[in-house]
Scaffold this motif. Structure first.
Motif, mmCIF file in Angstrom:
data_model
loop_
_atom_site.group_PDB
_atom_site.id
_atom_site.type_symbol
_atom_site.label_atom_id
_atom_site.label_comp_id
_atom_site.label_asym_id
_atom_site.label_seq_id
_atom_site.Cartn_x
_atom_site.Cartn_y
_atom_site.Cartn_z
ATOM 1 N N ALA A 1 -4.324 2.882 -6.426
ATOM 2 C CA ALA A 1 -5.787 2.083 -5.833
ATOM 3 C C ALA A 1 -6.591 2.237 -6.918
ATOM 4 O O ALA A 1 -6.751 2.976 -7.966
ATOM 5 N N GLY A 2 -7.636 1.303 -6.744
ATOM 6 C CA GLY A 2 -8.832 1.400 -7.185
ATOM 7 C C GLY A 2 -9.974 0.578 -6.702
ATOM 8 O O GLY A 2 -9.631 -0.609 -6.263
ATOM 9 N N VAL A 3 -11.141 0.954 -6.740
ATOM 10 C CA VAL A 3 -12.149 0.295 -6.319
ATOM 11 C C VAL A 3 -12.614 -1.067 -7.006
ATOM 12 O O VAL A 3 -12.869 -0.674 -8.402
ATOM 13 N N THR A 4 -12.977 -2.156 -6.454
ATOM 14 C CA THR A 4 -13.226 -3.411 -7.288
ATOM 15 C C THR A 4 -14.252 -4.088 -6.196
ATOM 16 O O THR A 4 -14.365 -3.692 -5.261
ATOM 17 N N TRP A 5 -14.659 -5.029 -6.788
ATOM 18 C CA TRP A 5 -15.618 -6.335 -6.063
ATOM 19 C C TRP A 5 -14.462 -7.038 -5.153
ATOM 20 O O TRP A 5 -13.128 -7.107 -5.671
ATOM 21 N N LEU A 6 -14.913 -7.273 -3.979
ATOM 22 C CA LEU A 6 -13.954 -8.005 -2.763
ATOM 23 C C LEU A 6 -13.446 -9.186 -3.472
ATOM 24 O O LEU A 6 -12.254 -9.564 -3.324
ATOM 25 N N SER A 7 -14.257 -9.970 -4.134
ATOM 26 C CA SER A 7 -13.647 -11.342 -4.797
ATOM 27 C C SER A 7 -12.677 -11.047 -5.968
ATOM 28 O O SER A 7 -11.990 -11.923 -5.758
ATOM 29 N N GLU A 8 -12.492 -9.865 -6.603
ATOM 30 C CA GLU A 8 -11.593 -9.707 -7.379
ATOM 31 C C GLU A 8 -10.406 -9.469 -6.687
ATOM 32 O O GLU A 8 -9.011 -10.033 -7.016
ATOM 33 N N ALA B 1 -12.196 8.039 1.397
ATOM 34 C CA ALA B 1 -12.146 9.317 1.691
ATOM 35 C C ALA B 1 -10.673 9.754 1.050
ATOM 36 O O ALA B 1 -10.572 10.789 0.626
ATOM 37 N N ASP B 2 -9.862 8.852 1.343
ATOM 38 C CA ASP B 2 -8.515 9.274 0.782
ATOM 39 C C ASP B 2 -8.423 9.060 -0.854
ATOM 40 O O ASP B 2 -7.340 9.760 -1.347
ATOM 41 N N LEU B 3 -9.382 8.785 -1.397
ATOM 42 C CA LEU B 3 -9.267 8.661 -2.999
ATOM 43 C C LEU B 3 -9.490 9.846 -3.803
ATOM 44 O O LEU B 3 -9.099 10.051 -4.903
ATOM 45 N N GLY B 4 -9.921 11.024 -3.036
ATOM 46 C CA GLY B 4 -10.100 12.288 -3.353
ATOM 47 C C GLY B 4 -8.701 13.126 -3.412
ATOM 48 O O GLY B 4 -8.588 14.003 -4.166
ATOM 49 N N ALA B 5 -7.765 12.525 -2.877
ATOM 50 C CA ALA B 5 -6.475 13.143 -2.911
ATOM 51 C C ALA B 5 -5.709 13.484 -3.929
ATOM 52 O O ALA B 5 -5.792 12.455 -4.917
ATOM 53 N N ALA B 6 -5.241 14.636 -4.215
ATOM 54 C CA ALA B 6 -4.349 14.767 -5.831
ATOM 55 C C ALA B 6 -3.183 13.901 -5.748
ATOM 56 O O ALA B 6 -2.915 13.525 -6.995
ATOM 57 N N SER B 7 -2.597 13.218 -4.585
ATOM 58 C CA SER B 7 -1.469 12.541 -4.773
ATOM 59 C C SER B 7 -1.955 11.132 -5.113
ATOM 60 O O SER B 7 -0.977 10.349 -5.366
ATOM 61 N N ILE B 8 -3.018 10.742 -4.957
ATOM 62 C CA ILE B 8 -3.353 9.385 -4.991
ATOM 63 C C ILE B 8 -3.837 9.126 -6.607
ATOM 64 O O ILE B 8 -4.894 9.628 -7.056
ATOM 65 N N ARG B 9 -3.114 8.277 -7.378
ATOM 66 C CA ARG B 9 -3.386 8.023 -8.890
ATOM 67 C C ARG B 9 -4.499 6.794 -8.900
ATOM 68 O O ARG B 9 -4.227 5.682 -7.994
ATOM 69 N N LEU B 10 -5.586 6.812 -9.463
ATOM 70 C CA LEU B 10 -6.528 5.938 -9.212
ATOM 71 C C LEU B 10 -7.021 5.331 -10.784
ATOM 72 O O LEU B 10 -6.639 5.664 -11.881
ATOM 73 N N ASN C 1 0.924 -1.017 0.098
ATOM 74 C CA ASN C 1 0.122 0.191 -0.189
ATOM 75 C C ASN C 1 0.975 1.316 0.059
ATOM 76 O O ASN C 1 0.765 2.036 0.956
ATOM 77 N N PRO C 2 1.762 1.326 -1.095
ATOM 78 C CA PRO C 2 2.522 2.742 -1.128
ATOM 79 C C PRO C 2 1.851 3.923 -1.094
ATOM 80 O O PRO C 2 2.556 4.838 -0.794
ATOM 81 N N GLY C 3 0.538 3.979 -1.461
ATOM 82 C CA GLY C 3 -0.235 5.270 -1.435
ATOM 83 C C GLY C 3 -0.871 5.630 0.108
ATOM 84 O O GLY C 3 -1.176 6.638 0.143
ATOM 85 N N HIS C 4 -0.611 4.640 0.999
ATOM 86 C CA HIS C 4 -1.073 4.679 2.146
ATOM 87 C C HIS C 4 -2.700 4.947 2.464
ATOM 88 O O HIS C 4 -3.117 5.891 3.184
ATOM 89 N N VAL C 5 -3.110 4.194 1.426
ATOM 90 C CA VAL C 5 -4.598 4.613 1.491
ATOM 91 C C VAL C 5 -5.327 3.840 2.446
ATOM 92 O O VAL C 5 -5.256 2.630 2.769
ATOM 93 N N GLN C 6 -6.303 4.761 3.314
ATOM 94 C CA GLN C 6 -6.974 4.044 4.343
ATOM 95 C C GLN C 6 -8.273 4.043 4.261
ATOM 96 O O GLN C 6 -9.113 3.131 4.945
ATOM 97 N N GLY C 7 -9.010 4.449 3.254
ATOM 98 C CA GLY C 7 -10.375 4.545 3.100
ATOM 99 C C GLY C 7 -10.892 5.240 1.928
ATOM 100 O O GLY C 7 -9.946 5.675 1.054
#
Length: 350
Positions: A268-275, A198-207, A190-196
């Motif tokens: 980071a990227g949001v996916t289904w848990l199964s994936e 809310a963190d996905l809106g940060a400019a430093s996090i590439r999605l 987790n090099p981007g240190h994403v915790q949830g």
């Protein structure tokens, strides 16, 4: 309305055009020729698993005679079309986000019904695209190849299956069988240190995020983003970050998101848990960050026979099979849970 129309135009324009290249489905690693060995060492993990699709080393191919082995990952790789198009006895159009479960499901089904051994064809592109293929009479083009295989049964989210039953494209009933939830997929460590969320809106996090124009999961992610941070968070992820290039929109997220994470193109990227569970199981350097229930979204997976299915008896067998204890046990290996009738209905399973 202005924000939505702006976002839709970005979503339509921001997809990759070279996702489904030609030629054949995956073959076992032992059968791959010099094309496989020519890949740079960094493309292959210590366990021998390539970071490039198709994954599972050919297990997702039901053809018993495969002829020339020609699969060149990242160049010529037809990952979401499975089996032999020549006179199949059962054709399944399956929402792509459980492509990895199909190999064990098919294998077990064929033990119970050996007359179908090597004669099942299935596709795992996004459900919305599968509907377009049904409407096109089963014809699809990928790269320089065009073929026609009409579906016997279709599988997606319960709401969508019901919608197409009502429209007459599918035959009643719509049969739910498992449920799934969302997670945040991240590279190992987790090099981007994403915790949830809310963190996905940060400019430093590439999605790497599913495109709602093509993939139903996008609408469910939007709902979860609003739960976590209101309309502002949804706009940051799906408007502002798309505009500045820090959100990459996928066309087929069950292949692209994990690959982009492993290539260092996204944090980071949001996916289904199964994936995310599958990616860890095959040894890819992928992990996940849990989304709490209050912010999560539940999808109900369902199936139905296609109207005028070429093989209706086979379709009924498969629709009965996926509710069996044996099939549900296979689904549970990947984090799915059996549908009990108590889960909240959702817009789509993909």
């Amino acid at each position: 309305m202005k924000r939505k129309s702006f976002r839709r135009s970005l979503l339509g324009a921001g997809v990759l055009a070279t996702l489904l290249a030609s030629v054949t489905a995956a073959v076992p690693a032992s059968a791959q020729s010099s094309a496989a060995t020519a890949r740079p060492p960094t493309d292959t993990l210590a366990n021998g698993q390539s970071i490039f699709p198709p994954w599972q080393n050919g297990a997702n191919n039901d053809a018993t005679t495969r002829g020339l082995a020609f699969t060149v990952p990242q160049v010529d790789d037809l990952a979401d079309f499975h089996g032999d198009v020549n006179n199949p006895k059962l054709v399944l159009y399956v929402g792509g986000n459980y492509f990895f479960a199909m190999a064990p499901l098919i294998a077990h089904f064929e033990v119970e019904h050996p007359e179908y051994k090597g004669r099942i064809y299935w596709e795992t592109i996004p459900p919305g695209l599968l509907i377009k293929q049904i409407e096109a009479g089963g014809t699809v083009t990928s790269g320089n190849m065009t073929w026609t295989v009409k579906a016997d049964a279709y599988f997606a989210g319960l709401a969508k299956v019901r919608q197409y039953v009502a429209s007459g494209l599918l035959a009643a009933p719509a049969l739910p069988y498992v449920v799934n939830t969302l997670t945040i997929m991240v590279p190992a460590g987790n090099p981007g240190h994403v915790q949830g969320l809310a963190d996905l809106g940060a400019a430093s996090i590439r999605l790497a995020m599913p495109n709602p124009v093509f993939e139903g999961i996008g609408r469910q992610i939007e709902a979860s983003l609003r739960k976590a941070g209101g309309d502002a968070l949804e706009q940051q992820v799906y408007n502002d970050k798309v505009a500045d290039g820090t959100t990459i929109l996928t066309r087929i997220h069950h292949r692209q998101t994990a690959l982009f994470l492993m290539q260092g193109r996204a944090d980071a990227g949001v996916t289904w848990l199964s994936e995310a569970i599958f990616q860890a199981q095959v040894g890819h350097p992928i992990t996940r960050v849990a989304i709490p229930p209050a912010q999560n979204t539940t999808a109900i997976y369902a199936g139905a026979m296609v109207k005028d299915a070429p093989h209706p008896a086979a379709a009924r067998l498969w629709l009965a099979y996926i509710h069996s204890p044996q099939a549900l046990t296979i689904f549970e290996r990947f984090g799915f849970k059996p549908y009990t009738g108590k889960a909240l209905d959702s817009d789509s399973a993909k």
